[in-house]
Design an enzyme around this catalytic site. Structure first.
Site, mmCIF file in Angstrom:
data_model
loop_
_atom_site.group_PDB
_atom_site.id
_atom_site.type_symbol
_atom_site.label_atom_id
_atom_site.label_comp_id
_atom_site.label_asym_id
_atom_site.label_seq_id
_atom_site.Cartn_x
_atom_site.Cartn_y
_atom_site.Cartn_z
ATOM 1 N N ARG A 61 0.754 -1.188 0.024
ATOM 2 C CA ARG A 61 -0.045 -0.017 0.147
ATOM 3 C C ARG A 61 0.874 1.249 0.231
ATOM 4 N NH1 ARG A 61 -4.894 1.473 4.222
ATOM 5 N NH2 ARG A 61 -3.371 1.258 5.976
ATOM 6 N N ASP A 70 -3.971 3.349 14.472
ATOM 7 C CA ASP A 70 -2.916 3.825 13.433
ATOM 8 C C ASP A 70 -3.731 5.361 13.098
ATOM 9 O OD1 ASP A 70 -5.215 3.564 11.913
ATOM 10 O OD2 ASP A 70 -4.441 2.066 10.521
#
Length: 539
Positions: free
Chosen positions: A161, A442
């Protein structure tokens, strides 16, 4: 020495020598010169959409692409090697230990994340590229702390990603302009590894984050075609799964798949960023106020509608509909609490597979057993593309239905302050994912915390259990009370102070910033030796 290209950091010099080769920099420069003007135009278009939303215009399915949605004949590419069965995917940053442990976890795939779980120091970005390059070539084995880390014979399939379109990489400029962080991450991984991956029977596979319009998917597709031609591999070798994690993108799932159909491997429910986007895009709508983050579950109307539509859309086009991340992680020293947490994980995965998802995400190797058992029991074949969910009827109003049971509580305010403070301070210290109260936090969860605090202050919300109005001064007090409790060996006091002031400033703004990572990137870049002139938002 590549004409027009400059590197504004001496961090991770060994990794720079290996990764930022002249040939790789020439590739980055070619992508930048060909595509960055389009990226800038698309980012400006996002601002125009927000202005219309602020004026009270509702999101809807695009009328100009109705023919794409109504045409049953087009399908996406068949699954690429290694992507037929994705029932459990583990995610994490590309540091060396994580890469080995994730590839050895027993999951079907590993998403190496340069985005929300990785603080973008230059060392992290470049060493991550080295680690993936070594893993692909089976030369990543190492020893540390008296322990040996060695790849198993059949590791998980690797997916990468890159960072989102909105982010720049200020430490590398082309023709006196920062390159796109998306292009930087994609280009280095693709250039160094695509042919090697193909030779080993796989291909360069990606997760694409935070898109808001099908034209942004078209840009990725154009980059894929350009890149495959550049190194002379067949078009369609690249495969990409798009995270549907912004509210506007939920209205364009069909179109996003259509734009990427030659390279598509499906869509993913990026649940935490989706909640963040829901709040941010509804910033001018006082009827869209959400309660404590823990109460915004996958069962609330707007989340349930988005999940059902995503599964139906993907299976109609014969690609994977991937589920999302459970935030819970194992609790080692409290068996009873761990049992409760793991039951939440099991229930979440059962909901996903029962809805028709083809796979799910985990953040910890010990969760794999639970997720795999649930999917093995309820998904007999490699996927559920045959589950067409023709019963699903999702209207535009369903995707923006903000009804959400729950309350705004003192604990909710304090939890948001703690999450935003602890995560952002750790991020400034180079750590992009942290365990907090037995949840894995996160950037996405920190973003929810930040914009919820802003929303509650903006609309003068009242705390249900104390009766207090949530004001900037109340947030200041909670920040000041919480900050000293978060100091640790891994969280520097000076970073906590930076973030404390940032949060106090954020709740006083007319509108929240688009991304905290954009706001705070200047601190990382300056620490890496990058001049401020190359940064958009030096605070």
């Amino acid at each position: 020495m590549v004409a027009g290209v400059q590197i504004h950091s001496k961090e991770a010099q060994k990794a720079q020598d290996e990764i930022l080769t002249d040939d790789a920099l020439q590739f980055i420069a070619a992508l930048h010169r060909t595509f960055d003007a389009t990226r800038q135009t698309l980012l400006f278009a996002r601002e125009s959409v927000q202005q219309r939303l602020d004026a009270g215009v509702s999101l809807d399915f695009p009328p100009e692409t109705a023919h794409i949605r109504s045409d049953p004949s087009w399908l996406c590419a068949p699954p690429a090697p290694g992507l037929e069965d994705r029932r459990v995917e583990i995610t994490g940053p590309p540091d060396r230990k994580m890469v080995v442990n994730a590839l050895n976890s027993g999951t079907k795939t590993f998403m190496a994340d340069f985005e929300d779980s990785c603080a973008p120091t230059f060392a992290n970005m470049l060493n991550g590229q080295v680690n993936l390059k070594d893993a692909i070539r089976r030369r990543i084995d190492f020893e540390a702390g008296g322990k040996s880390y060695k790849l198993v014979q059949n590791p998980a399939v690797l997916i990468v990603r890159p960072r989102g379109w909105h982010l720049d990489e200020p430490r590398v400029t082309v023709d006196n302009a920062p390159v796109s962080a998306s292009i930087f991450d994609f280009a280095l991984y693709f250039f160094h590894n695509a042919k090697e991956l193909v030779a080993r029977g796989y291909g360069p596979y990606f997760y694409l984050p935070k898109m808001e319009h099908y034209r942004e998917a078209r840009l990725w597709n154009d980059i894929f075609n350009f890149s495959q031609s550049y190194i002379h591999i067949p078009h369609g070798t690249i495969r990409a799964t798009v995270l549907i994690e912004t509210l506007p993108a939920a209205f364009q799932m069909e179109e996003i798949l259509f734009e990427l159909r030659q390279h598509s491997s499906g869509l993913n429910c990026g649940r935490w960023d989706y909640i963040f986007s829901f709040i941010k895009r509804n910033r001018a709508n006082r009827t869209a106020i959400l309660p404590d983050r823990k109460d915004v579950t996958m069962e609330v109307p707007f989340m349930d509608a988005y999940v059902r539509l995503l599964i139906q859309t993907c299976h109609r086009r014969k690609v994977a509909a991937m589920g999302g991340m459970s935030a819970q992680i194992p609790i080692k020293d409290d068996p009873k609490a761990n049992e409760v947490a793991m039951k939440k994980v099991r229930d979440d995965k059962l909901r996903e597979v029962s809805n028709g998802h083809d796979g799910t995400w985990i953040a910890h190797p010990l969760i794999n057993k639970i997720a795999m058992e649930v999917f093995n029991e309820h998904m007999v074949g490699p996927n559920q593309y045959h589950v067409l969910r023709e019963d699903v009827k999702v209207a535009a109003t369903d995707l923006v239905n903000s009804q959400c049971p729950g309350k705004i509580t003192t604990d909710g305010v304090r939890a948001n302050v703690a999450a935003a403070l602890a995560y952002s301070a750790a991020w400034l210290g180079g750590n992009g994912c942290i365990p907090l109260n037995w949840l894995m936090e996160d950037a996405a969860t920190a973003e929810i915390a930040r914009v919820q605090l802003w929303q509650w202050v903006k609309y003068g919300c009242r705390i249900s259990d104390s009766g207090e109005h949530i004001t900037p001064e109340l947030v200041d007090r909670v920040v000041d009370e919480t900050t000293p409790t978060l100091k640790s060996a891994s969280v520097k006091e000076q970073n906590l102070e930076i973030v404390a002031q940032y949060i106090k400033k954020q709740v006083r703004q007319e509108w929240p910033s688009e991304f905290l990572t954009s706001d705070l990137m200047s601190y990382l870049a300056v620490a890496d030796g990058c001049p401020r002139q190359w940064q958009k938002s030096a605070l």
